[in-house]
Design an enzyme around this catalytic site. Structure first.
Site, mmCIF file in Angstrom:
data_model
loop_
_atom_site.group_PDB
_atom_site.id
_atom_site.type_symbol
_atom_site.label_atom_id
_atom_site.label_comp_id
_atom_site.label_asym_id
_atom_site.label_seq_id
_atom_site.Cartn_x
_atom_site.Cartn_y
_atom_site.Cartn_z
ATOM 1 N N LYS A 18 0.826 -1.216 0.000
ATOM 2 C CA LYS A 18 0.000 0.000 0.000
ATOM 3 C C LYS A 18 0.859 1.265 0.000
ATOM 4 O O LYS A 18 0.621 2.180 -0.786
ATOM 5 C CB LYS A 18 -0.925 0.015 1.233
ATOM 6 C CG LYS A 18 -1.865 -1.181 1.320
ATOM 7 C CD LYS A 18 -2.759 -1.123 2.556
ATOM 8 C CE LYS A 18 -1.991 -1.151 3.859
ATOM 9 N NZ LYS A 18 -1.251 -2.420 4.104
ATOM 10 N N ARG A 93 -9.171 1.117 9.227
ATOM 11 C CA ARG A 93 -8.626 -0.192 9.508
ATOM 12 C C ARG A 93 -9.587 -1.093 10.255
ATOM 13 O O ARG A 93 -9.255 -2.226 10.581
ATOM 14 C CB ARG A 93 -7.410 0.014 10.368
ATOM 15 C CG ARG A 93 -6.304 -0.924 9.882
ATOM 16 C CD ARG A 93 -5.102 -0.734 10.342
ATOM 17 N NE ARG A 93 -3.880 -1.285 10.324
ATOM 18 C CZ ARG A 93 -2.839 -0.744 9.741
ATOM 19 N NH1 ARG A 93 -2.960 0.323 9.006
ATOM 20 N NH2 ARG A 93 -1.677 -1.302 9.893
ATOM 21 N N ARG A 131 11.599 -5.625 4.280
ATOM 22 C CA ARG A 131 11.333 -4.186 4.097
ATOM 23 C C ARG A 131 12.368 -3.332 4.842
ATOM 24 O O ARG A 131 12.710 -3.609 5.982
ATOM 25 C CB ARG A 131 9.936 -3.854 4.637
ATOM 26 C CG ARG A 131 9.672 -2.344 4.725
ATOM 27 C CD ARG A 131 8.223 -1.989 4.832
ATOM 28 N NE ARG A 131 7.508 -2.603 5.929
ATOM 29 C CZ ARG A 131 6.183 -2.595 6.036
ATOM 30 N NH1 ARG A 131 5.444 -2.011 5.119
ATOM 31 N NH2 ARG A 131 5.605 -3.165 7.075
ATOM 32 N N ARG A 164 11.886 -1.390 10.441
ATOM 33 C CA ARG A 164 10.925 -0.946 11.463
ATOM 34 C C ARG A 164 10.930 -1.916 12.635
ATOM 35 O O ARG A 164 11.026 -3.119 12.438
ATOM 36 C CB ARG A 164 9.516 -0.918 10.843
ATOM 37 C CG ARG A 164 9.200 0.390 10.166
ATOM 38 C CD ARG A 164 7.960 0.305 9.322
ATOM 39 N NE ARG A 164 6.805 -0.288 9.980
ATOM 40 C CZ ARG A 164 5.613 -0.437 9.401
ATOM 41 N NH1 ARG A 164 5.443 -0.040 8.160
ATOM 42 N NH2 ARG A 164 4.625 -0.985 10.048
ATOM 43 N N ARG A 175 0.217 -8.829 13.667
ATOM 44 C CA ARG A 175 -0.381 -7.823 12.771
ATOM 45 C C ARG A 175 -1.246 -8.485 11.716
ATOM 46 O O ARG A 175 -2.298 -7.961 11.353
ATOM 47 C CB ARG A 175 0.713 -6.961 12.142
ATOM 48 C CG ARG A 175 1.143 -5.847 13.097
ATOM 49 C CD ARG A 175 2.472 -5.248 12.757
ATOM 50 N NE ARG A 175 2.534 -4.750 11.411
ATOM 51 C CZ ARG A 175 3.654 -4.655 10.706
ATOM 52 N NH1 ARG A 175 4.790 -5.034 11.229
ATOM 53 N NH2 ARG A 175 3.624 -4.183 9.489
HETATM 54 P P1 ADP Z 1 2.329 -1.841 3.132
HETATM 55 O O1 ADP Z 1 2.311 -0.332 3.093
HETATM 56 O O2 ADP Z 1 1.104 -2.449 2.537
HETATM 57 O O3 ADP Z 1 2.630 -2.364 4.502
HETATM 58 P P2 ADP Z 1 4.855 -1.599 1.660
HETATM 59 O O4 ADP Z 1 4.519 -0.714 0.515
HETATM 60 O O5 ADP Z 1 5.644 -1.023 2.771
HETATM 61 O O6 ADP Z 1 3.526 -2.335 2.195
HETATM 62 O O7 ADP Z 1 5.642 -2.867 1.039
HETATM 63 C C1 ADP Z 1 6.136 -3.914 1.872
HETATM 64 C C2 ADP Z 1 7.488 -4.411 1.310
HETATM 65 O O8 ADP Z 1 7.261 -5.119 0.085
HETATM 66 C C3 ADP Z 1 8.493 -3.315 0.977
HETATM 67 O O9 ADP Z 1 9.785 -3.799 1.284
HETATM 68 C C4 ADP Z 1 8.327 -3.096 -0.533
HETATM 69 O O10 ADP Z 1 9.538 -2.672 -1.159
HETATM 70 C C5 ADP Z 1 7.955 -4.499 -1.009
HETATM 71 N N1 ADP Z 1 6.986 -4.512 -2.134
HETATM 72 C C6 ADP Z 1 5.908 -3.706 -2.316
HETATM 73 N N2 ADP Z 1 5.222 -4.048 -3.439
HETATM 74 C C7 ADP Z 1 5.887 -5.105 -3.978
HETATM 75 C C8 ADP Z 1 5.683 -5.914 -5.155
HETATM 76 N N3 ADP Z 1 4.648 -5.688 -5.976
HETATM 77 N N4 ADP Z 1 6.558 -6.915 -5.388
HETATM 78 C C9 ADP Z 1 7.599 -7.126 -4.549
HETATM 79 N N5 ADP Z 1 7.854 -6.415 -3.431
HETATM 80 C C10 ADP Z 1 7.013 -5.401 -3.138
HETATM 81 P P1 ADP Z 2 1.539 -1.923 7.813
HETATM 82 O O1 ADP Z 2 0.651 -1.415 6.744
HETATM 83 O O2 ADP Z 2 2.902 -2.262 7.370
HETATM 84 O O3 ADP Z 2 0.886 -2.974 8.677
HETATM 85 P P2 ADP Z 2 1.232 0.620 9.208
HETATM 86 O O4 ADP Z 2 2.400 1.484 9.022
HETATM 87 O O5 ADP Z 2 -0.004 0.922 8.457
HETATM 88 O O6 ADP Z 2 1.754 -0.838 8.935
HETATM 89 O O7 ADP Z 2 0.838 0.537 10.745
HETATM 90 C C1 ADP Z 2 1.788 0.311 11.753
HETATM 91 C C2 ADP Z 2 1.082 0.336 13.104
HETATM 92 O O8 ADP Z 2 0.516 1.627 13.343
HETATM 93 C C3 ADP Z 2 -0.101 -0.639 13.230
HETATM 94 O O9 ADP Z 2 0.307 -1.946 13.611
HETATM 95 C C4 ADP Z 2 -0.944 0.056 14.323
HETATM 96 O O10 ADP Z 2 -0.388 -0.159 15.614
HETATM 97 C C5 ADP Z 2 -0.754 1.539 13.973
HETATM 98 N N1 ADP Z 2 -1.801 2.009 13.043
HETATM 99 C C6 ADP Z 2 -1.617 2.418 11.764
HETATM 100 N N2 ADP Z 2 -2.781 2.794 11.209
HETATM 101 C C7 ADP Z 2 -3.735 2.606 12.158
HETATM 102 C C8 ADP Z 2 -5.147 2.794 12.205
HETATM 103 N N3 ADP Z 2 -5.844 3.239 11.137
HETATM 104 N N4 ADP Z 2 -5.790 2.499 13.354
HETATM 105 C C9 ADP Z 2 -5.128 2.064 14.430
HETATM 106 N N5 ADP Z 2 -3.813 1.841 14.464
HETATM 107 C C10 ADP Z 2 -3.099 2.109 13.334
#
Ligand code: ADP
Ligand code: ADP
Length: 218
Positions: A18, A93, A131, A164, A175
């Site tokens: 995302k 979420r 990541r 992270r 998660r």
């Molecule tokens: P999210 O915001 O949904 O948690 P991220 O955008 O941070 O996900 O992506 C998670 C990890 O996967 C990052 O290390 C990113 O570089 C990698 N990634 C994202 N999209 C792809 C894809 N289409 N193919 C391979 N790796 C990806």
């Molecule tokens: P990812 O998409 O990689 O799971 P995020 O960066 O979106 O991670 O979220 C990291 C952490 O921040 C979550 O595990 C939660 O603790 C908090 N968080 C993020 N967005 C929300 C939300 N909309 N509501 C509640 N907690 C959130």
């Protein structure tokens, strides 16, 4: 009703891509990415009251309480850069947040579209554990799938790449559990409103981006 705005809600498991896609879309769609995770991490780094409150939840992979998160998003949407809408990344979420968000955006025509970035569980774990992000600008990399030119260094500004704290394997499993229990119900919620659009997240980053741009006509 006020003038119509575009609100894109990116759905998908943690690690689905995302944040990566939101950043690629910002320019094409001329809309800001609003990432609640990034806002919480910014507050954590700067040791604000909000950061202190969020830390205990983020450390275990639980959601920060709705009241706090919803108020934070309401404030963020008042910023001038969101005057045409926003790309929502990580919010809403759960169903409480989704209902609150509907009320926030109702004056501007409501949520526009909800792309669901679908990725297998094993791939999600591989993506999250590899990541890395830039400490200064937040750019996202993957050690195998999207590596920087020089290991550990951001291509954009030379910043240090770090993992992270919540991307360790124990927290990742929790998660994913929280995702299935609280966030996955939003798929049905938006499907019923006719807003859901499935996107194959198993493709390379550029192909997912192309599919999203085609969907959004940007
Ligand atoms: P999210 O915001 O949904 O948690 P991220 O955008 O941070 O996900 O992506 C998670 C990890 O996967 C990052 O290390 C990113 O570089 C990698 N990634 C994202 N999209 C792809 C894809 N289409 N193919 C391979 N790796 C990806
Ligand atoms: P990812 O998409 O990689 O799971 P995020 O960066 O979106 O991670 O979220 C990291 C952490 O921040 C979550 O595990 C939660 O603790 C908090 N968080 C993020 N967005 C929300 C939300 N909309 N509501 C509640 N907690 C959130």
């Amino acid at each position: 009703m006020a003038e119509k705005r575009m609100f894109i809600v990116l759905l998908g498991a943690p690690g689905a891509g995302k944040g990566t896609q939101a950043k690629l879309l910002e320019e094409a769609a001329q809309l800001p990415q609003i990432s609640t995770g990034d806002i919480f991490r910014f507050n954590l780094k700067n040791q604000t009251e909000l950061g202190k409150l969020a830390k205990s939840y983020m450390d275990t992979g639980a959601l920060v309480p709705d009241e706090v998160t919803i108020r934070m998003v309401e404030d963020r949407l008042q910023q001038p850069d969101a005057a045409r809408g926003a790309i929502m990344d990580g919010f809403p979420r759960n169903l409480v947040q989704a209902t609150a968000f509907d009320l926030m955006v109702a004056p501007y025509g409501g949520v526009t579209v909800v792309p669901m970035i679908g990725v297998d569980d094993e791939e999600v774990i591989r993506r999250i554990t590899g990541r890395r992000s830039c400490k200064s600008c937040g750019a996202i990399y993957h050690v195998l799938y999207n590596p920087p030119k020089v290991a550990g260094v951001c291509d954009k500004d030379g910043g240090e790449l770090t993992q992270r704290d919540d991307d360790r394997e124990e927290t990742v499993r929790n998660r994913l559990f929280v995702y299935y229990k609280q966030t996955a119900p939003l798929i049905g919620y938006y499907y019923a409103k006719g807003l859901l659009a499935e996107v194959d997240g198993m493709q390379p980053i550029e192909d997912v981006a192309a599919a999203l741009k085609a969907l959004l006509k940007v």
